[in-house]
Design an enzyme around this catalytic site. Structure first.
Site, mmCIF file in Angstrom:
data_model
loop_
_atom_site.group_PDB
_atom_site.id
_atom_site.type_symbol
_atom_site.label_atom_id
_atom_site.label_comp_id
_atom_site.label_asym_id
_atom_site.label_seq_id
_atom_site.Cartn_x
_atom_site.Cartn_y
_atom_site.Cartn_z
ATOM 1 N N SER A 53 0.815 -1.206 0.000
ATOM 2 C CA SER A 53 0.000 0.000 0.000
ATOM 3 C C SER A 53 0.856 1.266 0.000
ATOM 4 O O SER A 53 1.529 1.564 -0.976
ATOM 5 C CB SER A 53 -0.950 -0.044 1.211
ATOM 6 O OG SER A 53 -1.912 0.967 1.142
ATOM 7 N N LYS A 60 -0.517 -4.250 -3.647
ATOM 8 C CA LYS A 60 -1.846 -3.687 -3.361
ATOM 9 C C LYS A 60 -1.975 -2.400 -4.159
ATOM 10 O O LYS A 60 -1.393 -1.381 -3.805
ATOM 11 C CB LYS A 60 -2.031 -3.409 -1.872
ATOM 12 C CG LYS A 60 -3.414 -2.846 -1.539
ATOM 13 C CD LYS A 60 -3.567 -2.615 -0.035
ATOM 14 C CE LYS A 60 -4.968 -2.109 0.291
ATOM 15 N NZ LYS A 60 -5.193 -0.714 -0.161
ATOM 16 N N ASP A 69 10.189 5.588 -10.149
ATOM 17 C CA ASP A 69 9.748 6.152 -11.428
ATOM 18 C C ASP A 69 10.259 7.575 -11.653
ATOM 19 O O ASP A 69 10.394 8.018 -12.799
ATOM 20 C CB ASP A 69 8.220 6.134 -11.515
ATOM 21 C CG ASP A 69 7.679 4.737 -11.794
ATOM 22 O OD1 ASP A 69 8.485 3.786 -11.814
ATOM 23 O OD2 ASP A 69 6.462 4.594 -12.000
#
Length: 383
Positions: free
Chosen positions: A297, A322, A308
């Protein structure tokens, strides 16, 4: 993003309440009278018939409040989503206590073991009653006070693990195929969500144990202290961190990423919402994130944002996976619910649900993950 999410959740509540207020064929909705379509009436007529049968035929007088709560819980269980659930007023109160970082309980974190259908102990807090009683990571919780629970009933099991301070709870565990019975006395648990220290060659280390209300504040304090000591690189450890508050992730990213996309969500209608960090603060130093299969999460959102945006790499094991966003709403009577409202994606558009985030450098041996991170960062510092 939070405001629009709350609007979507409020809209859902309105629909639930409207469709629940039924008398005969009529539906009363905010001051006017309408009519329920025959197909809808059949659904409620069946429910009322079953309720009447229970009240008339059950061998003892049923608890009407429990019947009512079970109706609401059944509605959410029909979603077949472990993250969506209805909570009674008492359950809601206890659920909200956890996000403050303090509650009364026994001190272990649980997760879903979908392979066995059981509730699994993911971590045991130091200086907790569970630790003192010999509870270990990997133990399966199969019953609380004699009542059996599956992972689909995890929130209710957790609710029953908590209770007034100095009271006891009897828990049945399964460890390596052997059943263990433990009676543990509850006490107030203060969740220490941040631990930090300086490692060799001025490499800072911050372990985020949970994304609670005070975590971002404590993270900033720890980072400021490390920077004051001349930190040259940073390790962020989110191993065994099951997540928490999204606003905390946002604040941490504000502190380390500069101006960047943290995550974006997409709902059933395809509407996208982006969460972005500000450009007021940024760490211009090499970063390594340590992950494992219990990093979930909020931990995955932070990891994905760092990777990223090319702010650092990850070392360890693939994360939990998740990729779903929940909204939570407390109703006027104190009850409430949590519902999955959208999917989330990392800044580059990766959808990680049930897949997780693969580490940049995979190291399966937990005892070697930190040393590998230090080795990698030493190479970066020397350059």
């Amino acid at each position: 993003m939070k405001d629009s999410l709350e609007k979507r959740v409020i809209k859902t509540v309105a629909i639930v309440l409207v469709t629940a207020i039924v008398t005969g064929f009529a539906l009363v909705k905010i001051g006017f009278l309408g009519f329920v379509p025959p197909a809808e009436y059949k659904k409620y007529a069946k429910y009322k018939a079953l309720e009447a049968s229970i009240k008339k035929e059950f061998y003892k007088k049923p608890d009407e409040k429990k019947l009512e709560d079970a109706t609401y819980k059944g509605l959410f269980s029909g979603l077949d989503d472990v993250y969506s659930a209805y909570y009674t007023a008492d359950e809601m109160k206890q659920l909200l206590e956890v996000s403050t970082g303090k509650y009364v309980g026994i001190g272990f974190v649980v997760g879903a073991d979908k392979g066995t259908g059981a509730i699994k102990v993911e971590s045991v807090m130091d200086n907790s009653p569970a630790k003192a009683s010999g509870v270990k990571k990997g133990d399966l919780v199969i019953a609380v006070n004699g009542k059996k629970y599956s992972y689909m009933e995890m929130d209710i099991a957790v609710k029953n693990l908590r209770g007034p301070e100095n009271t006891s709870v009897k828990i049945s565990f399964l460890r390596d195929g052997q059943k263990l019975e433990k009676t543990i006395t509850r006490k107030e648990i203060k969740i220490v969500s941040i631990e930090s220290k300086m490692l060799e060659n001025k490499i800072g280390y911050i372990n985020i144990k949970g994304f609670e209300e005070d975590t971002s504040k404590d993270f900033r304090k720890a980072l400021d202290k490390l920077e004051a000591q001349g930190m040259k690189a940073l390790i962020i450890d989110v191993r065994d961190d099951g997540g928490g508050l999204l606003t905390v992730v946002e604040d941490i990213c504000d502190r380390i990423l500069g101006k960047a996309v943290i995550v974006y969500t997409q709902d059933r209608q395809g509407h996208k919402e982006y969460m972005k960090s500000s450009d007021k603060e940024k760490i211009d130093k090499p970063i390594v994130v340590l992950t494992n299969g219990n990093s979930a999460s909020a931990s995955e959102i932070l990891t994905g944002a760092i990777l990223d945006n090319k702010a650092g790499i990850s070392i360890g094991e693939t994360t939990y996976g998740k990729g779903l966003v929940q909204g939570m709403l407390k109703l006027r009577d104190g009850s409430g619910y949590k519902i999955t409202t959208a999917q989330y994606f990392t800044p580059n558009g990766s959808y990680i649900d049930k897949k997780g985030i693969k580490p940049t450098i995979e190291i399966k041996d937990k005892n070697q993950q930190l040393s590998k991170a230090v080795e990698y960062l030493n190479g970066k510092i020397e350059k």
